[in-house]
Write a protein that holds these residues in place. Structure first.
Motif, PDB file in Angstrom:
ATOM      1  N   UNK A  85       0.813  -1.204   0.000  1.00 46.32           N
ATOM      2  CA  UNK A  85       0.000   0.000   0.000  1.00 46.32           C
ATOM      3  C   UNK A  85       0.843   1.249   0.000  1.00 46.32           C
ATOM      4  N   UNK A  86       0.176   2.394  -0.018  1.00 46.82           N
ATOM      5  CA  UNK A  86       0.848   3.676   0.112  1.00 46.82           C
ATOM      6  C   UNK A  86       1.100   3.959   1.575  1.00 46.82           C
ATOM      7  N   UNK A  87       0.223   4.780   2.163  1.00 45.21           N
ATOM      8  CA  UNK A  87       0.237   4.944   3.609  1.00 45.21           C
ATOM      9  C   UNK A  87      -0.508   3.765   4.222  1.00 45.21           C
ATOM     10  N   UNK A  88       0.191   2.984   5.054  1.00 51.39           N
ATOM     11  CA  UNK A  88      -0.371   1.765   5.628  1.00 51.39           C
ATOM     12  C   UNK A  88      -0.557   1.957   7.130  1.00 51.39           C
ATOM     13  N   UNK A  89      -1.781   1.682   7.606  1.00 51.05           N
ATOM     14  CA  UNK A  89      -2.093   1.788   9.030  1.00 51.05           C
ATOM     15  C   UNK A  89      -2.640   0.461   9.536  1.00 51.05           C
ATOM     16  N   UNK A  90      -2.008  -0.082  10.564  1.00 45.23           N
ATOM     17  CA  UNK A  90      -2.523  -1.247  11.288  1.00 45.23           C
ATOM     18  C   UNK A  90      -2.817  -0.756  12.702  1.00 45.23           C
ATOM     19  N   UNK A  91      -4.097  -0.516  12.997  1.00 46.12           N
ATOM     20  CA  UNK A  91      -4.456   0.175  14.237  1.00 46.12           C
ATOM     21  C   UNK A  91      -4.652  -0.757  15.418  1.00 46.12           C
ATOM     22  N   UNK A  92      -4.678  -2.083  15.176  1.00 44.82           N
ATOM     23  CA  UNK A  92      -4.847  -3.032  16.261  1.00 44.82           C
ATOM     24  C   UNK A  92      -3.653  -3.962  16.375  1.00 44.82           C
ATOM     25  N   UNK A  93      -3.924  -5.227  16.635  1.00 46.78           N
ATOM     26  CA  UNK A  93      -2.866  -6.199  16.831  1.00 46.78           C
ATOM     27  C   UNK A  93      -2.580  -7.031  15.600  1.00 46.78           C
ATOM     28  N   UNK A  94      -1.434  -7.692  15.623  1.00 47.67           N
ATOM     29  CA  UNK A  94      -1.038  -8.619  14.571  1.00 47.67           C
ATOM     30  C   UNK A  94      -0.743  -9.955  15.239  1.00 47.67           C
ATOM     31  N   UNK A  95      -1.498 -10.978  14.872  1.00 47.03           N
ATOM     32  CA  UNK A  95      -1.366 -12.292  15.492  1.00 47.03           C
ATOM     33  C   UNK A  95      -1.175 -13.330  14.398  1.00 47.03           C
ATOM     34  N   UNK A  96       0.030 -13.916  14.369  1.00 47.31           N
ATOM     35  CA  UNK A  96       0.388 -14.887  13.353  1.00 47.31           C
ATOM     36  C   UNK A  96       0.807 -16.189  14.013  1.00 47.31           C
ATOM     37  N   UNK A  97       0.514 -17.292  13.354  1.00 47.82           N
ATOM     38  CA  UNK A  97       0.795 -18.608  13.901  1.00 47.82           C
ATOM     39  C   UNK A  97       2.289 -18.914  13.852  1.00 47.82           C
ATOM     40  N   UNK A  98       2.839 -19.394  14.971  1.00 48.52           N
ATOM     41  CA  UNK A  98       4.215 -19.859  15.013  1.00 48.52           C
ATOM     42  C   UNK A  98       5.197 -18.818  14.527  1.00 48.52           C
TER      43      UNK A  98
END
Length: 323
Positions: free
Chosen positions: A290-303
């Motif tokens: 993306x251009x301006x990228x916003x992740x305003x919460x959490x990031x949960x990935x397996x292993x």
């Protein structure tokens, strides 16, 4: 009761046509009333059925033979729950459909075509297309469940909504051509299901999902215009979400199984997402462009799953986690 022994054409020359009982027989019947009314007071079970009038038509239940068709030209007002069951010849309703009752439509081996709006003046109670090779429509509004169980082609910018029920699509949704770029707006009082995604054959001009308790997504979402999904998404397969270089806004995206992953892109335009995965429903990995990228919460990935962000503008990342 009226029994057909051969194909029949009823042309009133502008007067009314009325049947007091059922109509049956393995033959075709055509009712043409011009400016007159057509009143059918019993169920119809025939080879094929055609009705033409400039007045509003109140259909009964209509069923044709396996290869038959149903063609309804006038605007329709439902005054009872109605089933329209055509054969491989297909079902076409050229006029609008309104009324606070349920509509069940089918055409095994054929197409179901709604050329005008459904429920625009008075929402239907519920709508189901239970069996067909393809569905074409513009817009649909109901107060309870909407269930479309065949591939859907949009023939205009479409709004499909249920104020109090679930909205479910078991087939893919596409624009009418690769360049027509019809837009789609979805809303539900309950859950939404897109089991085979949107725009994989012919991308939409835009997609908006404004209400619903959740969205179950089993296929890709592809547009050539802005995409705004305001309800939580649960992916049920590996999914690609691509807005064709336009803005992309997502609520939370979780996985029904931690082996599923997300790839997504807004090109050089703004990209915003709340959560990627959750503690109980992480993703395998996720890729964002993306251009301006916003992740305003959490990031949960397996292993050892990875989050890959390719941003041409600023990156705003609130927090991260792992499962």
């Amino acid at each position: 009761p009226f029994n057909l022994n051969d194909d029949a054409v009823m042309n009133s020359g502008g007067g009314d046509i009325s049947f007091g009982g059922t109509i049956s027989g393995d033959y075709a019947i055509t009712c043409e009333a011009g400016s007159g009314n057509i009143s059918l007071n019993g169920d119809v079970n025939v080879g094929s059925f055609t009705v033409s009038s400039s007045q509003i038509f109140n259909p009964p239940n209509i069923t044709t033979t396996e290869t038959g068709f149903i063609s309804i030209a006038p605007n329709v007002e439902l005054i009872q729950n109605v089933t329209l069951a055509a054969g491989s010849g297909g079902l076409t309703v050229f006029g609008s459909i309104d009324g606070p009752y349920s509509l069940i439509a089918s055409a095994p081996g054929g197409s179901v075509v709604f050329s005008a709006a459904i429920g625009a003046s008075e929402p239907l109670s519920s709508t189901s297309v239970s069996s067909a090779d393809a569905i074409s429509l513009t817009s649909l509004s109901a107060t309870n469940a909407v269930t479309l169980s065949a591939p859907l082609t949009l023939t205009g910018d479409a709004t499909i909504r249920s104020s109090g029920g679930d909205v479910s699509f078991s087939g893919p949704i596409n624009a009418s051509s690769s360049t027509s770029l019809e837009t789609l707006s979805l809303s539900a009082g309950g859950t939404l299901s897109l089991l085979q995604g949107v725009g994989s054959t012919n991308p939409l001009g835009g997609l908006s999902v404004t209400s619903g308790s959740s969205l179950s997504l089993g296929g890709n979402l592809i547009t050539q215009g802005s995409m705004n999904i305001e309800v939580p998404i649960s992916i049920t397969s590996n999914v690609n979400i691509d807005s064709g270089g336009s803005s992309l806004t997502l609520s939370s995206v979780t996985a029904s199984d931690p082996t599923f992953y997300l790839t997504s892109s807004s090109g050089a335009s703004d990209y915003s997402v709340v959560d990627i995965g959750s503690e109980s429903n992480p993703l395998a990995f996720a890729t964002i462009t993306g251009g301006n990228v916003t992740i305003s919460g959490g990031v949960y990935l397996e292993g050892a799953g990875l989050l890959t962000v390719d941003n041409s503008g600023t990156l705003t990342l609130a927090s991260s986690g792992s499962e």
